[in-house]
Design a protein around this motif. Structure first.
Motif, PDB file in Angstrom:
ATOM      1  N   ASP A 152       5.639 -32.225  -8.231  1.00  0.00           N
ATOM      2  CA  ASP A 152       6.574 -31.192  -8.676  1.00  0.00           C
ATOM      3  C   ASP A 152       6.061 -29.777  -8.475  1.00  0.00           C
ATOM      4  O   ASP A 152       6.847 -28.862  -8.236  1.00  0.00           O
ATOM      5  N   MET A 153       4.762 -29.560  -8.598  1.00  0.00           N
ATOM      6  CA  MET A 153       4.217 -28.210  -8.628  1.00  0.00           C
ATOM      7  C   MET A 153       3.855 -27.656  -7.256  1.00  0.00           C
ATOM      8  O   MET A 153       3.509 -26.486  -7.131  1.00  0.00           O
ATOM      9  N   GLY A 189       4.626 -31.679  -2.406  1.00  0.00           N
ATOM     10  CA  GLY A 189       5.662 -30.925  -1.711  1.00  0.00           C
ATOM     11  C   GLY A 189       7.037 -30.959  -2.346  1.00  0.00           C
ATOM     12  O   GLY A 189       8.030 -30.646  -1.690  1.00  0.00           O
ATOM     13  N   GLY A 190       7.101 -31.278  -3.645  1.00  0.00           N
ATOM     14  CA  GLY A 190       8.403 -31.412  -4.287  1.00  0.00           C
ATOM     15  C   GLY A 190       8.849 -30.229  -5.115  1.00  0.00           C
ATOM     16  O   GLY A 190       9.773 -30.347  -5.924  1.00  0.00           O
ATOM     17  N   SER A 191       8.241 -29.060  -4.923  1.00  0.00           N
ATOM     18  CA  SER A 191       8.560 -27.917  -5.781  1.00  0.00           C
ATOM     19  C   SER A 191      10.011 -27.457  -5.651  1.00  0.00           C
ATOM     20  O   SER A 191      10.601 -26.970  -6.618  1.00  0.00           O
ATOM     21  N   GLY A 213       2.297 -20.943 -17.116  1.00  0.00           N
ATOM     22  CA  GLY A 213       1.634 -22.155 -16.643  1.00  0.00           C
ATOM     23  C   GLY A 213       0.306 -21.833 -15.985  1.00  0.00           C
ATOM     24  O   GLY A 213       0.010 -20.672 -15.678  1.00  0.00           O
ATOM     25  N   GLU A 214      -0.481 -22.888 -15.777  1.00  0.00           N
ATOM     26  CA  GLU A 214      -1.847 -22.717 -15.276  1.00  0.00           C
ATOM     27  C   GLU A 214      -2.096 -23.668 -14.115  1.00  0.00           C
ATOM     28  O   GLU A 214      -1.482 -24.729 -14.017  1.00  0.00           O
ATOM     29  N   LEU A 226       0.708 -22.035  -9.587  1.00  0.00           N
ATOM     30  CA  LEU A 226       1.160 -21.981  -8.194  1.00  0.00           C
ATOM     31  C   LEU A 226       2.682 -22.053  -8.129  1.00  0.00           C
ATOM     32  O   LEU A 226       3.322 -21.253  -7.426  1.00  0.00           O
ATOM     33  N   PHE A 227       3.259 -22.996  -8.866  1.00  0.00           N
ATOM     34  CA  PHE A 227       4.723 -23.133  -8.894  1.00  0.00           C
ATOM     35  C   PHE A 227       5.385 -21.860  -9.407  1.00  0.00           C
ATOM     36  O   PHE A 227       6.417 -21.429  -8.888  1.00  0.00           O
ATOM     37  N   ILE A 228       4.789 -21.245 -10.415  1.00  0.00           N
ATOM     38  CA  ILE A 228       5.364 -20.021 -10.990  1.00  0.00           C
ATOM     39  C   ILE A 228       5.332 -18.878  -9.981  1.00  0.00           C
ATOM     40  O   ILE A 228       6.303 -18.138  -9.828  1.00  0.00           O
ATOM     41  N   VAL A 229       4.212 -18.725  -9.259  1.00  0.00           N
ATOM     42  CA  VAL A 229       4.138 -17.669  -8.250  1.00  0.00           C
ATOM     43  C   VAL A 229       5.109 -17.948  -7.107  1.00  0.00           C
ATOM     44  O   VAL A 229       5.796 -17.040  -6.618  1.00  0.00           O
TER      45      VAL A 229
END
Length: 274
Positions: A108-109, A126-128, A157-158, A163-166
């Motif tokens: 997910d991330m 690769g599922g972001s 998140g950390e 990474l997902f947040i950015v």
């Protein structure tokens, strides 16, 4: 009892005596619900903290803080406890907290990658994009349906969640009012988010948002975070409020709990009265 039986009994006894029972981490009272996701093709569990005084029948509406890694055995307990303590002390505005429990975290991330070593971290990566679709098109509407919310949203998140947040900040910066990424794994796909940051910032001259990034003392994250800060310094639109905080005194395994209390108090602080 035979000698073998005595030996097996002793091993079992010692094993039971040495096993440490870890009590559940304390957390504020909260609710949980499940949501069937078409985007993810699975059912996800959500944990929701509502602030003191929340009344579903009242007119008051609340902003929402979303968090990946939001399971009861993940980061939800300490973030919910921090938020509850700060709200009760008047140091943070009343927020609803929505924790998204993991199923396949590394799927997910992460976005797509061309780097073979990246693909080795999990059976599926690769599922972001699908995870973002779940949050935007399924989870957020459901939260608005169940709870009394405003249009203000934040996310914290950390590591891979950072990474997902950015990534979400660059691809859909209007989705969250405030994005907090602690030690984001910016090494992913050969530093792709850093490499494309300038181009993406220039494509959003009217962007209005808040971005906070911090990094601990770690290879693959601190140098990339510092380069991202340089790009932001040179190219951030006027409407973007951002800050990069290097924390070489912290580690990857303690930056979330160490920094989130002060960061939440800073970015979710009460609005000064005029």
């Amino acid at each position: 009892m035979t000698r073998l039986g005595v030996l097996l009994f002793t091993v079992l006894l010692v094993g039971c005596a040495s096993r440490t029972v870890v009590p559940p981490e304390p957390m504020p009272t909260h609710a949980s619900f499940t949501l069937a996701s078409a985007a993810l093709q699975e059912t996800r569990r959500l944990n929701v903290y509502t602030p003191p005084g929340y009344d579903p029948a009242a007119a008051t509406r609340y902003p929402v803080l979303y968090m990946p890694d939001g399971g009861e055995q993940e980061d939800f307990p300490h973030v919910a406890s921090t938020l509850d303590t700060a709200i009760r002390a008047g140091e943070v505005r009343p927020f609803i907290l929505v924790g998204i429990e993991n199923t396949e975290r590394r799927r997910d991330m992460t976005g797509p990658t061309q780097v073979d070593e990246d693909r080795k971290i999990a059976p599926r990566v690769g599922g972001s994009a699908a995870f973002l679709t779940f949050i935007r098109d399924e989870l957020m509407p459901e939260v608005r349906r169940r709870y009394r919310t405003t249009e203000e949203t934040a996310i914290i998140g950390e590591s891979l969640a950072g990474l997902f947040i950015v990534e979400t900040f660059f691809l859909q910066p209007e989705l969250f009012t405030t994005s907090i990424a602690l030690s984001p794994s910016l090494w992913w796909n050969d530093d792709e988010l850093v490499r494309k940051a300038e181009e993406r910032l220039k494509a959003r001259p009217d962007l209005r948002a808040t971005l906070y990034v911090a990094s601990a003392n770690e290879e693959g994250i601190a140098p990339q975070s510092a380069r991202l800060a340089e790009i932001l310094r040179a190219n951030a639109p006027a409407g973007l409020t951002w800050r990069y905080e290097p924390r070489p005194d912290l580690r990857h395994d303690n930056i979330y709990r160490s920094l989130s209390p002060q960061v939440l108090r800073q970015y979710l602080a009460p609005v000064p009265a005029h």
